[in-house]
Write an enzyme that holds these catalytic residues in place. Structure first.
Site, PDB file in Angstrom:
ATOM      1  N   PRO A  41      14.393 -20.742  28.985  1.00 23.35           N
ATOM      2  CG  PRO A  41      13.666 -18.608  29.471  1.00 23.35           C
ATOM      3  CD  PRO A  41      13.866 -19.554  28.581  1.00 23.35           C
ATOM      4  CG  LEU A  42       9.853 -20.286  32.051  1.00 22.89           C
ATOM      5  CD1 LEU A  42       8.538 -19.672  31.834  1.00 22.89           C
ATOM      6  CD2 LEU A  42      10.220 -20.065  33.470  1.00 22.89           C
TER       7      LEU A  42
ATOM      8  CB  SER B 259       5.240 -22.968  33.724  1.00 24.88           C
ATOM      9  OG  SER B 259       4.567 -24.253  33.329  1.00 24.88           O
TER      10      SER B 259
ATOM     11  CE1 TYR C  99      12.769 -21.439  15.778  1.00 20.31           C
ATOM     12  CE2 TYR C  99      12.194 -19.228  16.546  1.00 20.31           C
ATOM     13  CZ  TYR C  99      12.935 -20.294  16.628  1.00 20.31           C
ATOM     14  OH  TYR C  99      14.164 -20.274  17.323  1.00 20.31           O
TER      15      TYR C  99
ATOM     16  NE  ARG D   6      13.469 -28.159  24.854  1.00 19.17           N
ATOM     17  CZ  ARG D   6      14.106 -27.149  23.722  1.00 19.17           C
ATOM     18  NH1 ARG D   6      13.294 -26.218  23.298  1.00 19.17           N
ATOM     19  NH2 ARG D   6      15.210 -27.029  23.351  1.00 19.17           N
ATOM     20  N   GLY D   7       8.809 -25.261  29.484  1.00 14.16           N
ATOM     21  CA  GLY D   7       7.382 -25.072  30.139  1.00 14.16           C
ATOM     22  C   GLY D   7       7.355 -26.154  31.442  1.00 14.16           C
ATOM     23  CG  PHE D   8       9.036 -29.885  33.152  1.00 12.69           C
ATOM     24  CD1 PHE D   8       7.915 -30.315  34.023  1.00 12.69           C
ATOM     25  CD2 PHE D   8       9.984 -31.012  32.468  1.00 12.69           C
ATOM     26  CE1 PHE D   8       7.846 -31.818  34.205  1.00 12.69           C
ATOM     27  CE2 PHE D   8       9.608 -32.216  32.827  1.00 12.69           C
ATOM     28  CZ  PHE D   8       8.542 -32.637  33.762  1.00 12.69           C
TER      29      PHE D   8
END
Length: 327
Positions: free
Chosen positions: A205-206, A212, A56, A208-210
């Site tokens: 767990p989201l 949210s 990263y 990749r933001g979708f």
């Protein structure tokens, strides 16, 4: 926050962890000041599992975490990863899970993290050219040397997990798991983890933001956000997946929580330790509030109705990355 066992090897972590990748790479602009403040706030709220990797940045994320934990190393369970080779200058060379590279990259991670031990050391991806026994054997040597406390794998097939666990007990396997991605419930991975007493760490767990609910158009992504290449966010897939998110939003509203909180509470209910990634305190606080949300049988049934396995359109990664999964 509840402290729970992660696997059967004595490792304990807060019920929800924090993924740090976006603080340094892949998700658009970064802000070190806010990232450090977010890590501070996470520790204040009971988060212990902080997830990074030498890739990263590369290296920047480990260095950020080292800076955040200076003078308080014992406040966190530090998880990092090896097995994807980088030169000391940060050039990517590809898979390398040889014993020699694992030993060398572990020492480099320790320097970047500013610590004398890694709490949870993952093989980032299984190297198709190196027997898993060699890779895990090298990680076991690091445990014996006191440089690593526990080991795990990321994105591995059931047979590989079992072979690795036979060499040295695995504390955890990290894989994508969410309302959007339930494949491990059907491909044998989840059954293998339960049979062997290995913990499950759920990344993305989201979705990749979708999940949210904050993403409504591909234009919401920065130009350098890797999700622009993610098949689930492209073309017709985007609209179809957005419709699923709309149903999740409806269920969340009926329950009086945010979509993110519903998605995370579902993952917690499934026995996983989710590591949602964020680089802002306000989203961190929203995510951690999910640990207080109770998921009922009626909730589970409603979620299964709108987000069953296979409902999401598109592969998890671009084609060149899909071949690296489930080794």
């Amino acid at each position: 926050m509840e402290i729970r066992a992660l696997g059967g090897q004595g490792l304990e972590v807060g019920a929800e962890g924090l993924g740090l990748m976006g603080m340094s790479a892949h998700y658009g602009a970064t802000d070190e000041t806010e990232s450090l403040a977010t890590i501070d706030r996470a520790l204040e709220l009971g988060v212990t599992l902080l997830d990074t990797a030498e890739g990263y940045g590369p290296f920047l994320n480990e260095q950020l975490l080292g800076k955040a934990l200076a003078g308080r190393r014992d406040a966190a369970v530090v998880a990092t990863k090896t097995g994807i080779e980088f030169t000391d200058e940060g050039a990517l060379r590809g898979h390398n899970a040889t014993s020699e590279y694992i030993r060398r990259s572990a020492d480099r991670s320790l320097r970047h993290l500013g610590t004398d031990h890694i709490d949870l050391y993952y093989l980032h991806r299984v190297d198709p050219d190196v027997p898993i026994e060699e890779s895990v054997g090298a990680m076991a040597e690091l445990v014996a040397a006191g440089k690593v406390r526990h080991i795990g794998l990321c994105e591995a097939a059931p047979a590989t997990i079992a072979r690795a666990h036979a060499v040295h007990p695995l504390a955890a396997v990290q894989t994508e798991y969410s309302l959007f991605e339930r494949g491990i419930e059907y491909d044998g991975v989840l059954d293998t983890l339960r049979e062997l007493g290995i913990g499950l760490v759920a990344y993305s767990p989201l979705g990749r933001g979708f999940l949210s609910g904050a993403i409504t158009t591909p234009d919401d992504f920065a130009a350098d956000d890797f999700r622009r290449t993610d098949p689930r966010f492209q073309g017709e897939n985007f609209g179809r997946n957005l419709a699923v998110v709309g149903q999740v939003r409806r269920l969340a509203s009926e329950k009086g929580v945010t979509p993110s909180q519903l998605a995370l509470a579902w993952t917690l209910n499934r026995g996983a330790v989710p590591i949602p990634g964020t680089k802002r305190r306000r989203y961190l606080e929203e995510n951690i509030a999910a640990t207080a949300v109770t998921i009922t049988d009626a909730d589970l049934a409603a979620i299964d109705a709108v987000a069953p396995h296979g409902v999401v359109c598109g592969d998890r990664y671009a084609p060149e990355l899909m071949k690296n999964l489930n080794g």
